[in-house]
Design a protein around this motif. Structure first.
Motif, PDB file in Angstrom:
ATOM      1  N   SER A  72       0.873  -1.171   0.000  1.00  8.48           N
ATOM      2  CA  SER A  72       0.000   0.000   0.000  1.00  8.48           C
ATOM      3  C   SER A  72       0.910   1.220   0.000  1.00  8.48           C
ATOM      4  O   SER A  72       2.129   1.106   0.168  1.00  8.48           O
ATOM      5  CB  SER A  72      -0.899   0.008   1.242  1.00  8.48           C
ATOM      6  OG  SER A  72      -0.105   0.149   2.412  1.00  8.48           O
ATOM      7  N   THR A  73       0.332   2.388  -0.183  1.00  6.68           N
ATOM      8  CA  THR A  73       1.161   3.597  -0.107  1.00  6.68           C
ATOM      9  C   THR A  73       1.755   3.736   1.291  1.00  6.68           C
ATOM     10  O   THR A  73       2.886   4.199   1.449  1.00  6.68           O
ATOM     11  CB  THR A  73       0.329   4.837  -0.454  1.00  6.68           C
ATOM     12  OG1 THR A  73      -0.832   4.876   0.389  1.00  6.68           O
ATOM     13  CG2 THR A  73      -0.103   4.808  -1.917  1.00  6.68           C
ATOM     14  N   ASP A  74       1.023   3.301   2.309  1.00  5.24           N
ATOM     15  CA  ASP A  74       1.543   3.338   3.675  1.00  5.24           C
ATOM     16  C   ASP A  74       2.713   2.365   3.821  1.00  5.24           C
ATOM     17  O   ASP A  74       3.711   2.684   4.474  1.00  5.24           O
ATOM     18  CB  ASP A  74       0.434   2.963   4.670  1.00  5.24           C
ATOM     19  CG  ASP A  74      -0.751   3.895   4.605  1.00  5.24           C
ATOM     20  OD1 ASP A  74      -0.550   5.111   4.771  1.00  5.24           O
ATOM     21  OD2 ASP A  74      -1.861   3.415   4.372  1.00  5.24           O
ATOM     22  N   TYR A  75       2.586   1.199   3.230  1.00  4.90           N
ATOM     23  CA  TYR A  75       3.639   0.168   3.327  1.00  4.90           C
ATOM     24  C   TYR A  75       4.951   0.687   2.745  1.00  4.90           C
ATOM     25  O   TYR A  75       6.023   0.546   3.344  1.00  4.90           O
ATOM     26  CB  TYR A  75       3.176  -1.077   2.559  1.00  4.90           C
ATOM     27  CG  TYR A  75       4.059  -2.300   2.728  1.00  4.90           C
ATOM     28  CD1 TYR A  75       3.700  -3.318   3.610  1.00  4.90           C
ATOM     29  CD2 TYR A  75       5.224  -2.469   1.994  1.00  4.90           C
ATOM     30  CE1 TYR A  75       4.479  -4.451   3.761  1.00  4.90           C
ATOM     31  CE2 TYR A  75       6.017  -3.592   2.141  1.00  4.90           C
ATOM     32  CZ  TYR A  75       5.645  -4.586   3.021  1.00  4.90           C
ATOM     33  OH  TYR A  75       6.431  -5.707   3.164  1.00  4.90           O
ATOM     34  N   LEU A  76       4.870   1.309   1.574  1.00  2.42           N
ATOM     35  CA  LEU A  76       6.080   1.766   0.879  1.00  2.42           C
ATOM     36  C   LEU A  76       6.727   2.968   1.560  1.00  2.42           C
ATOM     37  O   LEU A  76       7.903   3.255   1.307  1.00  2.42           O
ATOM     38  CB  LEU A  76       5.743   2.123  -0.567  1.00  2.42           C
ATOM     39  CG  LEU A  76       5.292   0.964  -1.466  1.00  2.42           C
ATOM     40  CD1 LEU A  76       4.938   1.482  -2.853  1.00  2.42           C
ATOM     41  CD2 LEU A  76       6.366  -0.112  -1.563  1.00  2.42           C
ATOM     42  N   SER A  77       5.984   3.665   2.417  1.00  2.00           N
ATOM     43  CA  SER A  77       6.521   4.881   3.031  1.00  2.00           C
ATOM     44  C   SER A  77       7.030   4.676   4.447  1.00  2.00           C
ATOM     45  O   SER A  77       7.578   5.602   5.039  1.00  2.00           O
ATOM     46  CB  SER A  77       5.445   5.973   3.043  1.00  2.00           C
ATOM     47  OG  SER A  77       4.358   5.597   3.877  1.00  2.00           O
ATOM     48  N   THR A 104      -2.003  -6.235  -3.036  1.00  2.00           N
ATOM     49  CA  THR A 104      -2.004  -4.772  -3.049  1.00  2.00           C
ATOM     50  C   THR A 104      -3.293  -4.203  -2.457  1.00  2.00           C
ATOM     51  O   THR A 104      -4.353  -4.837  -2.494  1.00  2.00           O
ATOM     52  CB  THR A 104      -1.846  -4.214  -4.476  1.00  2.00           C
ATOM     53  OG1 THR A 104      -3.002  -4.591  -5.263  1.00  2.00           O
ATOM     54  CG2 THR A 104      -0.579  -4.734  -5.125  1.00  2.00           C
ATOM     55  N   ASP A 107      -4.610   1.935  -5.288  1.00  2.00           N
ATOM     56  CA  ASP A 107      -3.866   2.202  -6.517  1.00  2.00           C
ATOM     57  C   ASP A 107      -2.384   2.433  -6.221  1.00  2.00           C
ATOM     58  O   ASP A 107      -1.785   3.416  -6.676  1.00  2.00           O
ATOM     59  CB  ASP A 107      -4.451   3.420  -7.236  1.00  2.00           C
ATOM     60  CG  ASP A 107      -5.883   3.184  -7.689  1.00  2.00           C
ATOM     61  OD1 ASP A 107      -6.200   2.035  -8.044  1.00  2.00           O
ATOM     62  OD2 ASP A 107      -6.671   4.145  -7.660  1.00  2.00           O
ATOM     63  N   VAL A 108      -1.801   1.563  -5.431  1.00  2.00           N
ATOM     64  CA  VAL A 108      -0.393   1.703  -5.085  1.00  2.00           C
ATOM     65  C   VAL A 108       0.477   1.395  -6.305  1.00  2.00           C
ATOM     66  O   VAL A 108       0.179   0.491  -7.083  1.00  2.00           O
ATOM     67  CB  VAL A 108      -0.015   0.766  -3.912  1.00  2.00           C
ATOM     68  CG1 VAL A 108      -0.272  -0.687  -4.271  1.00  2.00           C
ATOM     69  CG2 VAL A 108       1.429   0.972  -3.515  1.00  2.00           C
TER      70      VAL A 108
END
Length: 302
Positions: A72-77, A104, A107-108
């Motif tokens: 997710s966008t949170d995961y990557l950050s 996923t 829309d990551v």
């Protein structure tokens, strides 16, 4: 990858924002009698211990047959999920189609250097937690209701066991682990460089251009071609192949049915000379922790 020695069928990695969904997936997997490594189950075991080191063990291929990063966008950050994912990448090099099962959220956009666009993945939006658990069960190919427990059989050294091949695998494993771990040093203001040839790995740690610690790991040394040779390096000066601070030879442990590295430690870990056996993962962890301890001591002294 040898699935027989793993404790868990699946290990999940996710950002805290996605915990409610992932927790439902874990429970649904367990109802299907899959063993799942889930962080909250390990909170007591990791109490007072280094979380990064503890969770890295969970995702480096030594404990679980498969790993499922929930991107997710949170995961990557976030640093913790990304550290877990980097730990997955090393065993995935040897088993690119048989280890990581990516999922996923939203829309990551996953960078190509982290996951090839050619790799198949599942979208949480397309599955309820129960449906996703069923997909995991099908992918892992377990039929717990009908499959009997594995019974013991005599353990012998495999006919195709090769100490040289296993030694090369261990060397490649250490090389990739150091490359994955090296960027972590930058969080503390150090620079760790990893250079390697087909037969030698050189690890150096600097601060402000001053070399604090170094170690060379060589395929062969001290007149032998069936060992890893460890040479500690002072201030960046290479000691060459005529020196040794310890060696490791490959041994097939019939008691466990696993390949281990028998380390004759002269001064690699800063203790009295000793002989001890390690798995590849254990040896890397001990080498890395020794480097961290030494770098801290040298930097504190200045």
């Amino acid at each position: 990858m040898n699935h027989e020695n793993h404790v868990y069928d699946l290990a999940v990695s996710f950002a805290g924002e996605q915990r409610p969904y992932v927790e439902q997936v874990v429970e649904a997997c367990r109802k299907r009698q899959l063993t799942v490594l889930y962080d909250s189950d390990r909170s007591i075991n990791l109490w007072g211990r280094n979380l990064i080191t503890g969770f890295r063990k969970a995702y480096n291929g030594s404990q679980a047959r498969y790993v499922a990063p929930f991107f997710s966008t949170d995961y990557l950050s976030k640093p913790y999920p990304m550290d877990e994912y980097r730990a997955m990448l090393v065993p995935a090099i040897e088993n690119p189609d048989d280890f990581i099962l990516p999922v996923t959220f939203g829309d990551v956009v996953i960078p190509a250097e982290l996951l090839s666009p050619a790799v198949g993945l599942l979208r949480c939006e397309d599955y309820t937690p129960d449906q996703l658990a069923q997909a995991f069960a099908q992918r892992i190919k377990r039929s717990v209701a009908t499959a009997p427990r594995s019974l013991r059989v005599p353990v012998t050294t495999p006919a195709d066991f090769s100490k040289y091949r296993e030694l090369e695998r261990s060397f490649r494993y250490l090389t990739e682990q150091f490359k994955v771990a090296a960027p972590l040093m930058e969080k503390s203001g150090f620079v760790c460089t990893v250079r390697n040839s087909e037969s030698e790995l050189r690890v150096r740690v600097e601060r402000q251009g001053r070399t604090l610690y170094g170690i060379d790991i060589q395929l062969g040394g001290m007149g032998r071609d069936d060992v890893l040779n460890f040479v500690l390096v002072q201030r960046g000066w290479s000691s060459g192949r005529n020196g040794s601070n310890g060696t490791a030879r490959v041994v097939f442990d019939r008691a466990t049915g696993a390949v281990t590295l028998e380390v004759q430690d002269l001064s690699v870990f800063g203790t009295a000379p000793s002989v001890r056996s390690y798995t590849k993962a254990e040896l890397f962890e001990h080498l890395w922790n020794r480097i961290v301890d030494q770098v801290q001591q040298v930097d504190d002294a200045h």
